[in-house]
Every structure is written in C-alpha cells, then in structure tokens.
Design an enzyme around this catalytic site. Structure first.
Site, PDB file in Angstrom:
ATOM      1  N   LYS A  75       0.846  -1.197   0.000  1.00 10.14           N
ATOM      2  CA  LYS A  75       0.000   0.000   0.000  1.00 10.14           C
ATOM      3  C   LYS A  75       0.880   1.245   0.000  1.00 10.14           C
ATOM      4  O   LYS A  75       1.876   1.298   0.723  1.00 10.14           O
ATOM      5  CB  LYS A  75      -0.894  -0.034   1.245  1.00 10.14           C
ATOM      6  CG  LYS A  75      -1.968   1.041   1.301  1.00 10.14           C
ATOM      7  CD  LYS A  75      -2.837   0.845   2.544  1.00 10.14           C
ATOM      8  CE  LYS A  75      -3.955   1.852   2.647  1.00 10.14           C
ATOM      9  NZ  LYS A  75      -4.808   1.640   3.841  1.00 10.14           N
ATOM     10  N   SER A 150      -9.758   1.583   2.855  1.00 11.24           N
ATOM     11  CA  SER A 150      -8.917   2.332   1.959  1.00 11.24           C
ATOM     12  C   SER A 150      -7.859   1.501   1.226  1.00 11.24           C
ATOM     13  O   SER A 150      -7.307   1.961   0.239  1.00 11.24           O
ATOM     14  CB  SER A 150      -8.215   3.430   2.750  1.00 11.24           C
ATOM     15  OG  SER A 150      -7.356   2.866   3.735  1.00 11.24           O
ATOM     16  N   SER A 174      -9.886  -0.763   7.092  1.00  8.86           N
ATOM     17  CA  SER A 174      -9.343  -0.649   5.730  1.00  8.86           C
ATOM     18  C   SER A 174      -8.637  -1.869   5.168  1.00  8.86           C
ATOM     19  O   SER A 174      -8.272  -1.879   3.997  1.00  8.86           O
ATOM     20  CB  SER A 174      -8.394   0.536   5.650  1.00  8.86           C
ATOM     21  OG  SER A 174      -9.145   1.708   5.476  1.00  8.86           O
TER      22      SER A 174
END
Ligand code: GLN
Length: 486
Positions: A75, A150, A174
C-alpha cells in the site's frame, strides 16, 4: 498464480525461477491495470533485480526463506526508500522517502519481491478507494463497482492475481472491508504487533499494518514475516512471534473446546438480507465443524462509528499538520508570504475528504469542544473495550459480518459521506479496542459479489483467528473462485 508454499516448492526444486514468477506477475499487471488501476507505481525494474538476487542465492545452493521470490504489493502509505510514496495525495506527489519502513525492510530482507505500490483512499481516509487523488480502483468481480477501501488497491491486486499477497493498513476497517468486497482474506493484527515505523500516520492510536492473501495460509505466512518488536516504534509490543501458518489444522476440534460468540447487535437494521443469510450459514458451518456457538451482546458496539469519527479525525488533524509546504512534497507556487504559502499549499494539496477530517478534528480538539466531543468519544471507546472484555469472559472468538453490504457501484456514495462511514459499523470496534480481526470469504450475493465473515479475537490471539478461518476455508470452496475480468 499458485500459493506461497507451492511457489516456494517450485523455486527450491528449480522448476521455475524467481525472475519467471516475477515476469508472470508483471505481465498480468500490464494486461489488467488499464481496467483495474490497483497500482499507483509499478516497480518492474527493482522487482526483477530482487528476483535475480533470489535466483542467484538458489543457484549458489543457499537456503531461501518462504517469502523469497514471492510477488507482493505494498500500500502506498508505507515509506519505501528511493521509491515514490504518495499516500494517493497531491501533497505527496513528488515525495521519495529517504528511508525504508520497518515492514518493507523486513520484506526486503525476506527476499519478497515488491512489484509495486498499491492505490488507496488519500491518506487512508475512505472506504472505496475513490478518494485517491490519482484514479479510482475497480473491483475485479465487477468493474463498475468499488473494491472497498482504503486498501482497495492491495485487495484488488490480490483478488486479480496481479501479485500473490499484499500489505495494507487498517485504522477502522481498511484491510477487512476491502478483503470482504474483493473475496480475499485480510487481517488486522493486535495494535502494536506490527511496527508502524514508516507508515504514514493517519490516526496513530488506531493504525495497524496487516496482510492480504488469497488463502488463510498465505495471509498467516505474511503476518509472521512482518510482525515483531521494533525499537523505532514506541507502541510496538515485545512479544514472541509464532509461526502462524505452522499450526493450522483443518480440524477445529484439534485444540479442544472452542467457543464462538455471535455478536447479536450486528444482525439488526441495515444489514443486507443476503449478507445476513450467508454469514448465518457460515456460523452454522463452524458449528458443524465442532465450535460451540453462543449469542453474545455488545450493546455499545453501535457507538463505534460516532466515537471513531471524532477520534480518528482528531488524531489526523494533528498528524497532517506536518504537510505545510516546507518539509515534504508539494508547495503551492506564486505565494507572497508564509501564511499564504501554508494556506494555498494545504487547500490545493489535500482532497475534499482529507480537508473535511482535518476540520472536524481541529474543531473537536478546540477549547470548549474538547470535553464535549473528544473526551466523550474516548469514554465511549473505553465502554466498547469493556463490552469486548465481558464477551471474552464467555467465548474465545467473536463472529459477525465484516461489512453490512457487498461492493457498491462506483460513485454511489460520493455525495453522502455519512452513508460511507456507516459501512464501518462492524470493523471499527476492533480498532478502538486494539483487537485482532480477520475477514474470510464466506459466499457470494445474487450478483456474484463476495461476502466476508469477520472473526475478532482476544489480544494477541491471531493464532486462534487463523485457526478458525483455516478450518472454515478448508471445509468450503469459496477461496477457489476467481474473478473473470473482461
Ligand atoms: N473507512 C474508514 C475511514 O474512512 C477506515 C479507514 C481505514 O481503516 N484506514 O476512516
């Protein structure tokens, strides 16, 4: 692509090279990215170099670790030395970290091959990856829908087989929410189990880094590799790290009595009926595998969303003060004094959702409102923790849906932030209490969209969550389904 263990076998037996495996991932990324947009940067050259180093080790007869040569996505809110780290924000557009996060350093040391940095909601604020300042990511199961967020880029990349496993971060859901929307396994560990050094801070008392995989075993292997004490993170726990994958058994009864508590309050209003039916079936399945099922009440669970949406923005407003045009990334051009430089940089560099949170947080922390909002939210946080403590006197593991719905259409919730916040209802409490939580695929809705079962464990009992999820997974075929991307 095969599992970590299968690929490891192939490498050790010299049936395939790490470069070949990496090339296969890169080709898939090249073919699918125009449709999916899971990645913000693809690091092809570095990946091939890392893979060659693994091949050289194998050729020299050296032993390689289980993750060596395995393609992984990271990420883009984790600092990677010399490689852009944007947090999907304009304000960090040109930021190239001068240092490596502890998690990515551990992965580098393990020989894992990072194929790229994955897309996210700007600064990890959001639940659909639509808040990325660059582009939205599509759900591999239905390109017109969101992958969740996210960490939507990491979840989509794993679901679409662009990499074998991926790393995400989870502040209020997330990792687990996109895992549920994309039909993969995702785990948020106990607060403090994985170092946050080099993770761009959103809400420091809630943030945790964790793994995604297509199977429970892959996810467990990855957690063992990234967990562990780190002197660079003052909240990092000094505890031994088990080999989570080693103890996995398909038989739930293998370790004696196991009590699973179904959280009554998560089955009320707002839950999609197909999600309810599917999760109920999954719990029946756990019972048939030998678990004792109890109905448990966590009456303050539903106050998680309102307290989180005070605490997280408050911490964010402080953490994001550092983006002032001086220290990092973007600075607005053509400004005439210091104050206008700050103002212009921040008002053009941050997106709408990030600005909304900074304003809410600044307001909640200001004199006169602190007691009414922030302090009150912290008290509610304590009550939610107490609900868990009481529940864990009666059961070993808690179960509930991961998300009340399946993946929604892109654009559907853009104009209504509250409806997006409500999706975090079932994931937020584990963050507020610092507990481990895992989402495992448990079926599909009528549109063929994945549904996730969430398991929440006692502090540092990740091993139990993996065990329950593994026994469940091995007794079903959900993990064998793959999205057909056209
Ligand atoms: N959806 C939640 C939010 O928008 C959770 C985000 C996260 O876990 N990073 O804050």
């Amino acid at each position: 692509m095969a599992s970590i263990r299968e690929l490891h076998e192939q490498l050790v037996k010299k049936e395939r090279s790490a470069v070949e495996i990496t090339q296969e991932a890169l080709e898939r990324i090249q073919a699918l990215e125009p449709k999916l947009h899971s990645f913000l940067h693809v690091t092809a050259q570095q990946a091939l170099e890392q893979a060659s180093a693994v091949d050289a080790k194998i050729a020299a007869g050296e032993e390689i670790g289980i993750l060596a040569g395995i393609p992984i996505g990271i990420k883009d809110n984790m600092c990677t030395k010399g490689i852009p780290t944007t947090c999907a924000s304009q304000i960090l557009k040109n930021f190239v970290p001068p240092y490596e996060s502890t998690v990515t350093q551990k992965l580098l040391d393990s020989g894992a091959v990072m194929v790229g940095k994955t897309n996210l909601d700007e600064f990890a604020m959001g639940g659909s990856t639509e808040n990325s300042a660059y582009y939205a990511t599509a759900n591999p199961w239905d390109l017109s829908r969101v992958p969740g967020g996210s960490s939507g880029g990491s979840a989509a990349a794993v679901a679409a087989d662009e990499c074998v496993v991926a790393i995400g971060s989870d502040t209020g859901g997330s990792i687990r929410q996109p895992a549920s929307f994309c039909g993969v396994v995702g785990m948020k560990p106990t607060y403090g189990l994985v170092s946050r050094y080099g993770l761009v801070a959103f809400a420091s008392s809630l943030d945790q880094i964790g793994p995604f995989g297509r199977s429970v075993e892959d996810t467990a292997i990855l957690l063992s590799a990234i967990a562990g004490h780190d002197p660079k993170d003052s909240t990092s726990l000094k505890v031994p790290i088990p080999d989570y994958a080693a103890g996995l058994k398909p038989d739930l009864r293998a370790r004696g009595r196991l009590r699973i508590g179904v959280i009554k309050e998560t089955f009320g209003e707002g839950l999609d009926s197909v999600v309810e039916q599917t999760v109920t079936k999954a719990i029946d399945q756990l019972q048939s595998l030998g678990a004792e099922i109890h109905i448990i009440s966590c009456p303050r669970f539903r106050y998680g969303v309102p307290s989180y949406y005070i605490i997280a923005p408050s911490e964010a407003s402080a953490n994001l003060a550092r983006y002032d045009g001086v220290k990092y990334g973007y600075r607005a051009p053509d400004v005439d004094n210091l104050l206008s430089m700050y103002t212009r940089t921040r008002s053009t560099g941050f997106g709408t959702e990030v600005k909304r949170r900074i304003m809410i947080g600044t307001y909640a922390l200001s004199t006169g409102y602190y007691d009414a909002y922030y302090l009150k939210a912290q008290k509610v946080r304590t009550l939610i923790k107490q609900d868990f403590e009481k529940a864990f006197e009666q059961v070993d593991v808690l179960a509930c849906p991961t998300v009340p719905t399946t993946a929604f259409k892109a654009g559907e919730k853009n104009t209504d932030p509250l409806s997006m916040y409500l999706l975090d209802l079932m994931t937020i409490p584990a963050n507020l209490a610092g507990l481990p939580g895992l989402s495992v695929p448990c079926g599909f809705d009528n549109n063929g969209l994945p549904i996730g079962l969430q398991l929440i464990g006692k502090v540092l009992r990740e091993d139990q969550l993996f065990q329950v999820a593994y026994a469940y997974e091995q007794s079903t075929t959900w993990h064998l389904h793959q999205p057909q991307i056209s």
